[in-house]
Design an enzyme around this catalytic site. Structure first.
Site, PDB file in Angstrom:
ATOM      1  N   LYS A 149      81.931  94.402  26.025  1.00  0.00           N
ATOM      2  CA  LYS A 149      82.739  95.555  26.438  1.00  0.00           C
ATOM      3  C   LYS A 149      82.892  96.447  25.200  1.00  0.00           C
ATOM      4  O   LYS A 149      83.885  96.376  24.475  1.00  0.00           O
ATOM      5  CB  LYS A 149      84.085  95.080  26.984  1.00  0.00           C
ATOM      6  CG  LYS A 149      84.759  96.105  27.882  1.00  0.00           C
ATOM      7  CD  LYS A 149      85.814  95.463  28.758  1.00  0.00           C
ATOM      8  CE  LYS A 149      86.722  96.483  29.404  1.00  0.00           C
ATOM      9  NZ  LYS A 149      86.102  97.374  30.366  1.00  0.00           N
TER      10      LYS A 149
HETATM   11  N1  PXG Z   1      82.369  96.226  35.138  1.00  0.00           N
HETATM   12  C1  PXG Z   1      82.525  97.137  34.178  1.00  0.00           C
HETATM   13  C2  PXG Z   1      81.334  97.829  33.644  1.00  0.00           C
HETATM   14  C3  PXG Z   1      83.806  97.416  33.676  1.00  0.00           C
HETATM   15  O1  PXG Z   1      83.971  98.320  32.716  1.00  0.00           O
HETATM   16  C4  PXG Z   1      84.695  95.795  35.241  1.00  0.00           C
HETATM   17  C5  PXG Z   1      83.406  95.558  35.664  1.00  0.00           C
HETATM   18  C6  PXG Z   1      85.816  95.000  35.821  1.00  0.00           C
HETATM   19  O2  PXG Z   1      86.280  94.051  34.865  1.00  0.00           O
HETATM   20  P1  PXG Z   1      87.790  93.558  34.821  1.00  0.00           P
HETATM   21  O3  PXG Z   1      87.819  92.564  33.740  1.00  0.00           O
HETATM   22  O4  PXG Z   1      88.642  94.755  34.513  1.00  0.00           O
HETATM   23  O5  PXG Z   1      88.088  92.991  36.149  1.00  0.00           O
HETATM   24  C7  PXG Z   1      84.913  96.742  34.222  1.00  0.00           C
HETATM   25  C8  PXG Z   1      86.289  97.015  33.732  1.00  0.00           C
HETATM   26  C9  PXG Z   1      88.890 102.569  33.531  1.00  0.00           C
HETATM   27  C10 PXG Z   1      88.832 101.104  33.332  1.00  0.00           C
HETATM   28  O6  PXG Z   1      89.719 103.207  32.857  1.00  0.00           O
HETATM   29  C11 PXG Z   1      87.676 100.395  33.581  1.00  0.00           C
HETATM   30  C12 PXG Z   1      87.663  99.026  33.382  1.00  0.00           C
HETATM   31  C13 PXG Z   1      88.771  98.376  32.977  1.00  0.00           C
HETATM   32  C14 PXG Z   1      89.915  99.097  32.737  1.00  0.00           C
HETATM   33  C15 PXG Z   1      89.959 100.475  32.919  1.00  0.00           C
HETATM   34  O7  PXG Z   1      88.106 103.083  34.336  1.00  0.00           O
HETATM   35  N2  PXG Z   1      86.490  98.396  33.621  1.00  0.00           N
END
Ligand code: PXG
Length: 297
Positions: A149
């Site tokens: 990430k």
């Molecule tokens: N795939 C990707 C590429 C992400 O960036 C997820 C899956 C879901 O992962 P989690 O661990 O959150 O269940 C993410 C997470 C935003 C934002 O502001 C995006 C994420 C997390 C927090 C905020 O759009 N992405």
């Protein structure tokens, strides 16, 4: 609002990072997006573990320990008076020369922003999202692993642009093999003939923490949970589709590439898992996640 940088608390407007920081110059750094429910951070340990793994993959040493980071996250929520909110943790490579060399940077910056979160409009949860498959492929895992990430989100942003241009708030990304990977900020699930399906880590995805929680919930609810490669075909013939992510939580998808999924309305399994996810967030707020089968994935 106050912001934390390397242990010092600043007013929002004074919280600044150098223009020579490689986080800015090269997207060299890592981050996490974390939710808190009723003053309790959801799955804190998993988020910290993922942050440390992302940093390790980038040969970046986080200058404080996980326990300290956990305490600092809680203290920033308290400082900003937030119970139900969103915490963004960022670790940058720090200042160096104008060359790429990460070995020239010796002052990584740890940033904690505790804020409220603007939820998606309620109608998305009631009526479901319309998404499109975009032509931007998810990063090849051998080039830049989607499991990291990192502060370089251009792959996802390029896909998001395609989605926006097609009038959609989320976009479905395929991997280099043409398999379904994930959306730009969410993982994807399908429901087919009573089974709940989601692509495996090998499809080149972020191992979502909401995804992990929902897989546990699906098993607890008695569904067969299959982690298996999926194609667009599987999406088109699915009975239901939904996305999971820290920001979105669990949100139904009712149309993909102009094709209605199932009967074009949020399905019963999706609605049940949405409900169970909210109950889980509330119960972990009281009890902690210790007995909830974490790590079953
Ligand atoms: N795939 C990707 C590429 C992400 O960036 C997820 C899956 C879901 O992962 P989690 O661990 O959150 O269940 C993410 C997470 C935003 C934002 O502001 C995006 C994420 C997390 C927090 C905020 O759009 N992405």
């Amino acid at each position: 609002m106050k912001v934390y940088i390397n242990g010092t608390i600043y007013d929002k407007h004074d919280a600044k990072i150098s223009v020579f920081d490689h986080g800015l110059l090269y997207g060299d750094g890592v981050f996490e997006g974390i939710r808190s429910y009723g003053g309790k951070v959801f799955r804190l340990q998993q988020h910290l573990d993922r942050l440390w793994d992302s940093a390790k993959a980038l040969w970046l040493e986080i200058p404080i320990g996980k326990e300290q980071m956990g305490r600092d996250i809680y203290s920033m929520l308290k400082t900003n008076g937030i119970d139900d909110g969103y915490v963004r943790v960022v670790v940058t490579r720090g200042c160096g020369t104008l060359g790429l060399g990460p070995d020239r940077c010796h002052d990584p910056q740890v940033i904690i922003i505790a804020d409220t979160i603007a939820l998606y409009p309620k109608e998305f949860y009631e009526k479901g999202l319309t998404i499109v498959t975009v032509s931007t492929l998810r990063n090849h895992p051998a080039a830049l692993s989607p499991r990291i990430k990192s502060l370089n989100y251009l792959n996802n942003i390029l896909a998001k642009i395609e989605g926006i241009q097609a009038g959609c708030i989320e976009a479905l990304m395929l991997n280099h093999k043409g398999e379904v990977a994930e959306c730009t900020g969410d993982n994807i699930f399908l429901v087919h003939k009573g089974c709940v399906l989601t692509p495996p880590n090998e499809a080149g995805i972020l191992e979502g923490i909401t995804r992990d929680a929902v897989m546990t919930l699906a098993r607890e609810a008695g569904y067969e949970m299959r982690v298996t490669p999926l194609t667009k075909h599987d999406v088109y013939i699915a009975d239901e589709c939904f996305l999971t992510g820290t920001a979105a939580e669990v949100v139904p998808v009712v149309k993909v590439d102009s094709r209605p999924i199932g009967d074009g309305r949020p399905g019963p399994v999706t609605r049940q898992l949405m409900q169970r996810f909210h109950e889980m967030a509330r119960s972990e707020q009281r009890e902690g996640p210790a007995n909830r089968g974490r790590g079953q994935s």
